[in-house]
Design an enzyme around this catalytic site. Structure first.
Site, PDB file in Angstrom:
ATOM      1  N   LYS A 143      -1.859  47.076  12.531  1.00 60.69           N
ATOM      2  CA  LYS A 143      -0.590  46.477  12.077  1.00 60.69           C
ATOM      3  C   LYS A 143      -0.601  44.962  12.236  1.00 60.69           C
ATOM      4  O   LYS A 143      -0.265  44.231  11.313  1.00 60.69           O
ATOM      5  CB  LYS A 143       0.572  47.066  12.896  1.00 60.69           C
ATOM      6  CG  LYS A 143       1.871  46.291  12.739  1.00 60.69           C
ATOM      7  CD  LYS A 143       3.001  46.885  13.540  1.00 60.69           C
ATOM      8  CE  LYS A 143       3.093  46.462  14.984  1.00 60.69           C
ATOM      9  NZ  LYS A 143       3.744  45.168  15.231  1.00 60.69           N
ATOM     10  N   ASN A 144      -0.973  44.496  13.439  1.00 64.07           N
ATOM     11  CA  ASN A 144      -0.825  43.067  13.713  1.00 64.07           C
ATOM     12  C   ASN A 144      -1.906  42.199  13.063  1.00 64.07           C
ATOM     13  O   ASN A 144      -1.825  40.976  13.108  1.00 64.07           O
ATOM     14  CB  ASN A 144      -0.753  42.815  15.218  1.00 64.07           C
ATOM     15  CG  ASN A 144       0.581  43.296  15.789  1.00 64.07           C
ATOM     16  OD1 ASN A 144       1.498  43.613  15.027  1.00 64.07           O
ATOM     17  ND2 ASN A 144       0.673  43.371  17.112  1.00 64.07           N
ATOM     18  N   CYS A 180      15.122  39.508  20.709  1.00 65.17           N
ATOM     19  CA  CYS A 180      14.841  40.890  20.379  1.00 65.17           C
ATOM     20  C   CYS A 180      14.732  41.672  21.676  1.00 65.17           C
ATOM     21  O   CYS A 180      14.902  41.117  22.755  1.00 65.17           O
ATOM     22  CB  CYS A 180      13.577  41.018  19.542  1.00 65.17           C
ATOM     23  SG  CYS A 180      12.093  40.756  20.464  1.00 65.17           S
ATOM     24  N   ARG A 226      11.828  35.114  22.602  1.00 68.35           N
ATOM     25  CA  ARG A 226      10.808  34.882  21.575  1.00 68.35           C
ATOM     26  C   ARG A 226      11.091  33.714  20.633  1.00 68.35           C
ATOM     27  O   ARG A 226      11.305  33.886  19.427  1.00 68.35           O
ATOM     28  CB  ARG A 226      10.558  36.170  20.788  1.00 68.35           C
ATOM     29  CG  ARG A 226      10.090  37.281  21.697  1.00 68.35           C
ATOM     30  CD  ARG A 226       9.778  38.542  20.962  1.00 68.35           C
ATOM     31  NE  ARG A 226       8.501  38.508  20.267  1.00 68.35           N
ATOM     32  CZ  ARG A 226       8.048  39.516  19.525  1.00 68.35           C
ATOM     33  NH1 ARG A 226       8.764  40.600  19.382  1.00 68.35           N
ATOM     34  NH2 ARG A 226       6.887  39.431  18.934  1.00 68.35           N
ATOM     35  N   ASP A 277       0.902  44.730  24.894  1.00 67.38           N
ATOM     36  CA  ASP A 277       1.229  45.858  24.014  1.00 67.38           C
ATOM     37  C   ASP A 277       0.747  47.207  24.560  1.00 67.38           C
ATOM     38  O   ASP A 277       1.005  48.241  23.941  1.00 67.38           O
ATOM     39  CB  ASP A 277       0.650  45.627  22.612  1.00 67.38           C
ATOM     40  CG  ASP A 277       1.415  44.563  21.853  1.00 67.38           C
ATOM     41  OD1 ASP A 277       2.520  44.210  22.274  1.00 67.38           O
ATOM     42  OD2 ASP A 277       0.890  44.074  20.825  1.00 67.38           O
ATOM     43  N   ARG A 315       7.469  51.863  12.949  1.00 68.92           N
ATOM     44  CA  ARG A 315       7.064  50.482  12.656  1.00 68.92           C
ATOM     45  C   ARG A 315       5.581  50.286  12.930  1.00 68.92           C
ATOM     46  O   ARG A 315       4.969  49.393  12.349  1.00 68.92           O
ATOM     47  CB  ARG A 315       7.851  49.505  13.534  1.00 68.92           C
ATOM     48  CG  ARG A 315       9.329  49.541  13.264  1.00 68.92           C
ATOM     49  CD  ARG A 315      10.019  48.499  14.075  1.00 68.92           C
ATOM     50  NE  ARG A 315       9.441  47.196  13.797  1.00 68.92           N
ATOM     51  CZ  ARG A 315       9.774  46.076  14.396  1.00 68.92           C
ATOM     52  NH1 ARG A 315      10.699  46.093  15.315  1.00 68.92           N
ATOM     53  NH2 ARG A 315       9.202  44.946  14.089  1.00 68.92           N
TER      54      ARG A 315
HETATM   55  N1  EPU Z   1       6.354  31.705  22.542  1.00 65.16           N
HETATM   56  C1  EPU Z   1       7.117  30.558  22.649  1.00 65.16           C
HETATM   57  N2  EPU Z   1       7.204  29.737  21.561  1.00 65.16           N
HETATM   58  C2  EPU Z   1       6.600  30.024  20.377  1.00 65.16           C
HETATM   59  C3  EPU Z   1       5.835  31.197  20.281  1.00 65.16           C
HETATM   60  C4  EPU Z   1       5.726  32.015  21.377  1.00 65.16           C
HETATM   61  O1  EPU Z   1       7.687  30.270  23.697  1.00 65.16           O
HETATM   62  O2  EPU Z   1       6.739  29.240  19.439  1.00 65.16           O
HETATM   63  C5  EPU Z   1       6.206  32.584  23.711  1.00 65.16           C
HETATM   64  C6  EPU Z   1       6.826  33.966  23.505  1.00 65.16           C
HETATM   65  O3  EPU Z   1       8.208  33.946  23.775  1.00 65.16           O
HETATM   66  C7  EPU Z   1       6.037  34.800  24.472  1.00 65.16           C
HETATM   67  C8  EPU Z   1       4.646  34.165  24.422  1.00 65.16           C
HETATM   68  O4  EPU Z   1       4.834  32.870  23.891  1.00 65.16           O
HETATM   69  O5  EPU Z   1       6.546  34.660  25.766  1.00 65.16           O
HETATM   70  C9  EPU Z   1       3.621  34.890  23.571  1.00 65.16           C
HETATM   71  O6  EPU Z   1       4.180  35.301  22.342  1.00 65.16           O
HETATM   72  P1  EPU Z   1       3.360  35.362  20.992  1.00 65.16           P
HETATM   73  O7  EPU Z   1       3.834  34.283  20.102  1.00 65.16           O
HETATM   74  O8  EPU Z   1       1.898  35.448  21.271  1.00 65.16           O
HETATM   75  O9  EPU Z   1       3.856  36.749  20.394  1.00 65.16           O
HETATM   76  P2  EPU Z   1       4.012  37.052  18.860  1.00 65.16           P
HETATM   77  O10 EPU Z   1       2.984  36.305  18.109  1.00 65.16           O
HETATM   78  O11 EPU Z   1       5.436  36.923  18.467  1.00 65.16           O
HETATM   79  C10 EPU Z   1       2.297  39.037  18.726  1.00 65.16           C
HETATM   80  C11 EPU Z   1       2.357  40.476  18.361  1.00 65.16           C
HETATM   81  C12 EPU Z   1       3.110  41.242  19.433  1.00 65.16           C
HETATM   82  C13 EPU Z   1       2.374  41.058  20.758  1.00 65.16           C
HETATM   83  C14 EPU Z   1       2.248  39.560  21.079  1.00 65.16           C
HETATM   84  C15 EPU Z   1       1.438  39.263  22.314  1.00 65.16           C
HETATM   85  C16 EPU Z   1       2.311  40.380  15.947  1.00 65.16           C
HETATM   86  C17 EPU Z   1       3.017  40.591  14.649  1.00 65.16           C
HETATM   87  N3  EPU Z   1       3.008  40.603  17.051  1.00 65.16           N
HETATM   88  O12 EPU Z   1       3.653  38.604  18.812  1.00 65.16           O
HETATM   89  O13 EPU Z   1       3.070  42.610  19.063  1.00 65.16           O
HETATM   90  O14 EPU Z   1       3.075  41.683  21.790  1.00 65.16           O
HETATM   91  O15 EPU Z   1       1.616  38.887  19.957  1.00 65.16           O
HETATM   92  O16 EPU Z   1       0.159  39.781  22.207  1.00 65.16           O
HETATM   93  O17 EPU Z   1       1.134  40.055  15.956  1.00 65.16           O
HETATM   94  C18 EPU Z   1       3.836  44.843  18.965  1.00 65.16           C
HETATM   95  O18 EPU Z   1       2.932  45.073  18.130  1.00 65.16           O
HETATM   96  O19 EPU Z   1       4.506  45.763  19.498  1.00 65.16           O
HETATM   97  C19 EPU Z   1       4.123  43.453  19.340  1.00 65.16           C
HETATM   98  C20 EPU Z   1       5.256  43.082  19.917  1.00 65.16           C
END
Ligand code: EPU
Length: 425
Positions: free
Chosen positions: A31-32, A125, A130, A313, A405
């Protein structure tokens, strides 16, 4: 575009626990990895043909989002083909972003292709606040102006310029958004402190197949030399390492004996290591993983962190496993501030868990008892399914649209492994 995923808002999963999982199933595409790769289609007027795409609700939501921008999406059962000949409406509305935060991944590609984008700000969320500040900071460093008005990010740029961007924290979709945008920027972009997740690497592979110049994906510095235009490509999406880990955890929890094919064991080192620590016997080949257990499991402590460490995850699924293991486990969540929503539900099944700050102390109990529980997010629901598989009697998991999802044909796969599980209304 039409693939059908049955998911009524009121659907529940009914599980009769107590069966050990046995047999062989095939892992789906990730998915990701799929979600950012779908967004890569925005960068070219040519066709992007994808195989091994999981038929999931999030994939469907992203396809709908792209379609309403003018991208033609056709599902030919084996492949999903996307063609963005024209992008007429570079906008991601609130209704779609609120259901799927990954929608923010259209921001970088839209700016690069159209010079403007209007994307709803994602709210909080179930797993934390996030923010997307790192996405915005990077795009601004590349010359974009971004204003937030009426809950929307309004972004503009003539042509993005390459820049050196040092990320404040490791962010997966942040890295992906900037990498997507930088492929068409003028000059070289360096993303430092980049996410090293395998899904970032899969996106880079797809972009390179489209003609992008990218080096270093999988490391913490990614270099992108912008090109004038990208072409079409064919790409096979990598296997889902979290789906893989989820079935392995379920097998271990039920004292099972399973084999997963179409997997990538090399991307699961931290998870496989922890499964071995439970006492499970794990064997791997190039594209398969077999797990078998004899007798009681040992509790395993984990600390989540960016790849290659133990993935956030997988935290909830291991909490279900630790709930019935021998001993006490400390589970520390360092990525998301609020990713313990499953604790209350596991406790309703009889688990003994205390949360202190970002650490959950899980004291294994001899058995869990079936009850009605509520899924709050995707991985939390997976942990409740695992708990249901080991619990005595019947467990009803409510709000399983969360599961749809991210887990393709979950009941069919678990059913094939011998679980007694059905969807009820
Ligand atoms: N963060 C910030 N600012 C930003 C971006 C991130 O503060 O601009 C913080 C977030 O709040 C969090 C940390 O950085 O505390 C890491 O978040 P990240 O951005 O890596 O998460 P994401 O990219 O939104 C993806 C996956 C998630 C997975 C996380 C961590 C996708 C679509 N989603 O989310 O997947 O948990 O990386 O590995 O790739 C899931 O599949 O169930 C899922 C939630």
């Amino acid at each position: 575009m039409a693939f059908c995923i049955r998911s009524g808002a009121l659907d529940k999963l009914k599980i009769r626990g107590g069966r050990r999982l046995e047999g062989e199933i095939r892992v789906s595409g990730a998915k990701n990895a799929t979600l950012p790769i779908l967004c890569a289609a925005l960068l070219t007027e040519r066709a992007l043909t994808l195989s091994n795409v999981p038929r999931l609700m999030d994939v469907r939501t992203m396809s709908r989002l792209l379609a309403q921008m003018g991208v033609e999406v056709s599902d030919n059962s084996e492949t999903l083909e996307l063609r963005a000949a024209n992008v007429g409406n570079p906008e991601a509305p609130y209704e779609l972003v609120k259901t799927m935060r990954a929608s923010v991944l259209v921001l970088g590609p839209l700016l690069a292709r159209c010079g403007r984008a209007r994307v709803s700000l994602p709210g909080g969320c179930a797993i934390g606040s996030r923010p997307v500040d790192q996405h915005l900071k990077g795009l601004q460093a590349m010359g974009a102006t971004i204003e937030v008005e009426h809950g929307y990010m309004e972004a503009r740029a003539q042509r993005l310029r390459g820049a050196r961007i040092v990320m404040d924290m490791v962010t997966v979709t942040g890295t992906e958004n900037l990498m997507l945008a930088a492929t068409l920027a003028e000059g070289t972009t360096l993303i430092e402190n980049a996410a090293r997740e395998p899904e970032v690497v899969d996106l880079a592979r797809c972009l390179v197949a489209m003609g992008a110049k990218i080096e270093g994906a999988g490391g913490d510095v990614i270099r992108i030399d912008g090109v004038r235009s990208l072409g079409g490509a064919e790409h096979r999406v990598m296997p889902d390492r979290i789906e893989t880990g989820t079935y392995l955890a379920a097998a271990a929890a039920t004292g099972g004996d399973i084999r997963l094919v179409g997997a990538r064991p090399d991307l699961l080192d931290a998870v496989l290591e922890k499964l071995r620590e439970t006492g499970a016997h794990v064997e791997t080949g190039e594209d398969w993983i077999a797990l078998r257990t004899n007798g009681a499991l040992n509790a395993v402590s984990v600390r989540t962190a960016p790849y290659p460490a133990f993935p956030t995850d997988m935290q909830a699924q291991f909490m279900a496993l630790n709930s019935i293991a021998r001993g006490t486990a400390l589970m520390t969540e360092t990525i998301f501030e609020n990713r313990f929503m499953h604790v209350q539900e596991l406790k309703r099944l009889g688990a003994e868990i205390e949360v202190e700050g970002n650490t959950a102390v899980v004291k294994g109990v001899p058995h869990l008892d079936g009850a009605t529980v509520m899924a709050t997010d995707l991985r939390a629901s997976a942990s409740l399914v695992i708990a249901g598989l080991v619990a005595q009697g019947e467990t009803l998991v409510d709000r399983i649209y969360h599961l749809d999802r991210g887990y393709e044909t979950l009941e069919a796969k678990l059913g094939a492994l011998g679980a007694r599980i059905e969807r009820v209304h």
